[in-house]
Design a protein around this motif. Structure first.
Motif, PDB file in Angstrom:
ATOM      1  N   GLU A  45      -1.100   6.183   4.871  1.00 54.10           N
ATOM      2  CA  GLU A  45      -0.716   5.982   4.198  1.00 54.10           C
ATOM      3  C   GLU A  45      -0.628   8.155   3.853  1.00 54.10           C
ATOM      4  O   GLU A  45      -1.087   8.503   2.514  1.00 54.10           O
ATOM      5  CB  GLU A  45      -0.976   5.523   2.545  1.00 54.10           C
ATOM      6  CG  GLU A  45      -1.331   4.074   2.810  1.00 54.10           C
ATOM      7  CD  GLU A  45      -1.394   3.343   1.339  1.00 54.10           C
ATOM      8  OE1 GLU A  45      -2.338   4.080   0.509  1.00 54.10           O
ATOM      9  OE2 GLU A  45      -1.064   2.420   1.440  1.00 54.10           O
TER      10      GLU A  45
ATOM     11  N   TYR B 181       1.832   9.997   1.120  1.00 56.58           N
ATOM     12  CA  TYR B 181       1.519   9.436  -0.190  1.00 56.58           C
ATOM     13  C   TYR B 181       1.087   9.973  -1.351  1.00 56.58           C
ATOM     14  O   TYR B 181       0.316  10.801  -0.943  1.00 56.58           O
ATOM     15  CB  TYR B 181       0.572   7.846  -0.205  1.00 56.58           C
ATOM     16  CG  TYR B 181       1.475   6.653   0.421  1.00 56.58           C
ATOM     17  CD1 TYR B 181       1.882   5.703  -0.189  1.00 56.58           C
ATOM     18  CD2 TYR B 181       2.294   6.825   1.716  1.00 56.58           C
ATOM     19  CE1 TYR B 181       2.467   4.567   0.857  1.00 56.58           C
ATOM     20  CE2 TYR B 181       2.733   5.803   2.553  1.00 56.58           C
ATOM     21  CZ  TYR B 181       2.750   5.036   1.180  1.00 56.58           C
ATOM     22  OH  TYR B 181       4.060   3.709   2.248  1.00 56.58           O
TER      23      TYR B 181
ATOM     24  N   SER C 156       5.669   6.810  -1.305  1.00 60.56           N
ATOM     25  CA  SER C 156       5.764   7.043   0.311  1.00 60.56           C
ATOM     26  C   SER C 156       6.044   8.626  -0.122  1.00 60.56           C
ATOM     27  O   SER C 156       7.486   8.596  -0.963  1.00 60.56           O
ATOM     28  CB  SER C 156       6.252   6.436   1.377  1.00 60.56           C
ATOM     29  OG  SER C 156       7.776   5.673   0.978  1.00 60.56           O
TER      30      SER C 156
END
Length: 426
Positions: free
Chosen positions: A62, A65, A95
């Protein structure tokens, strides 16, 4: 009145500002407990788990993020042009393609969520993106910052947002009710067709077939593999030169349940290519069935036209000399769909092969009864289609009036403090 590009006329008393003076871009760190928030194209911004868990691309890492908080204005930079703009109802993370904003002292972000989403749906955001880079629809933070927006008094923004929250909620309930009616109508229509196709609604002397898909049939009826009564002719040929007009080529995506509609064809071939492609066996005739083995898998269309056309890859022709083809088309579209869908479970390539098609169990009443049953199924189908068209029209009108109401409210075309919205939406 003052006119703003992408919005239209607003009251002269409303000043205008660039969006960057009305909202602040947030770049928060994320917490380990944060779940993914998604901006959907219908304007809902919520935890992904509140909608569905499948069908999304999951990030292995991620990277980039950011934290999202309840009440943020959230804009999906890649889907914003299609309406993925709204106020988050949840805390979570998103995101890097998703941007989050908090208001300045001049703004109620609920008002601006309605306003900017309308600008996206009327095509203004797309026009701005194409002016910057060809074939791009990215709605990035710089583009948003430079939007020129009206600035009604803050109390007016809140009144408009409160009004639209209430009225759109009311319209959405009506939309949901119509969608539910449509779903129940389809279910009822298919159930009635299944009852006719298997004889269970008419005959009392029923025997067990041993099949999990069609367990019961009347005495005198048979459950036979399709290959016992029908011939399936696959279409395998060289790829021709496709034209913008000429003789239609039916592809899997062109086939919809029911009767064949050649106007759906989007590819065509020349007269010479047609002669090369459509030999006697592969030339569908009036009364045949064309069947999709890919894309919309397991969809059958009854050919009730003598017009010339040919079949593309993954389309086959089903024919018979002594069985009713209209009867079979209803069986394929409704009765055996559960079996076809079960064969696709776990498959990454949704396609039915000829051997599987030939082995499908088909209820076979005596040939003398098939035409009468087929006509009854056709009548049920037509009634269902007529009601669906009326429901579809109601859905269109509700959706159009919802958008018209939002546009009128955010541009100050009426005083929301004295309006219910019902004169605009009913």
């Amino acid at each position: 009145m003052t006119s703003i590009v992408g919005i239209g006329s607003i009251p002269e008393s409303w000043p205008v500002q660039r969006a960057k003076w009305l909202m602040n871009r947030e770049r928060r760190s994320i917490n380990s407990s944060d779940r993914v928030v998604t901006a959907f194209r219908d304007g809902t911004v919520t935890l992904r788990a509140n909608r569905r868990l499948s069908g999304f691309t999951e990030a292995l890492q991620e990277i980039g993020y950011q934290g999202i908080r309840k009440g943020d204005l959230v804009v999906h930079s890649m889907d914003g042009f299609a309406g993925a703009i709204g106020i988050s109802d949840s805390n979570g993370k998103a995101s890097p393609v998703v941007h989050a904003y908090t208001p300045t002292s001049q703004a109620d972000l609920r008002y601006y969520a309605y306003l900017i989403r309308q600008m996206a749906l009327n095509g203004h955001i797309t026009s701005l993106a194409k002016g910057i880079r060809e074939r791009s629809t990215a709605f990035d933070s710089a583009m948003l910052a430079n939007l020129v927006l009206p600035v009604p008094p803050l109390t007016e923004q809140r009144r408009i947002a409160d009004f639209l929250d209430a009225e759109t909620r009311r319209i959405d309930k009506l939309l949901q009710a119509r969608w539910r009616q449509k779903s129940l109508l389809v279910e009822h229509t298919n159930q009635r067709i299944s009852e006719l196709a298997t004889g269970v609604a008419k005959y009392k002397n029923i025997y067990n077939t041993g099949s999990p898909w069609i367990p019961n049939l009347p005495e005198g009826w048979k459950l036979l593999p399709l290959k016992r009564r029908w011939t399936v002719i696959d279409c395998k040929h060289r790829t021709p030169t496709y034209l913008d007009h000429g003789i239609p080529v039916i592809s899997p995506g062109d086939i919809k349940p029911g009767r064949l509609d050649l106007s759906r064809a989007h590819r065509f071939v020349s007269e010479s290519d047609y002669r090369d492609l459509a030999d006697d066996l592969r030339r569908p005739r009036k009364g045949d069935i064309v069947y999709s083995r890919n894309a919309s898998v397991g969809i059958a269309a009854y050919v009730d036209t003598a017009a010339r056309f040919t079949m593309g890859q993954d389309v086959c022709r089903i024919t018979s000399v002594d069985q009713d083809q209209l009867f079979l088309s209803f069986v394929l579209n409704v009765v055996v769909q559960g079996e076809i869908e079960s064969l696709q479970i776990g498959s990454t390539f949704t396609r039915i092969n000829i051997a599987t098609l030939l082995g499908l169990g088909i209820p076979c009443p005596p040939p003398s009864e098939q035409r009468n049953i087929a006509l009854q199924m056709d009548e049920v189908s037509h009634r269902g289609d007529d009601l669906q068209r009326k429901l579809d029209r109601q859905l269109e009108v509700l959706a159009e009036r919802r958008q018209a109401l939002i546009t009128a409210a955010v541009t100050g075309q009426f005083d929301v403090s004295t309006a219910s919205g019902r004169g605009v939406t009913e």
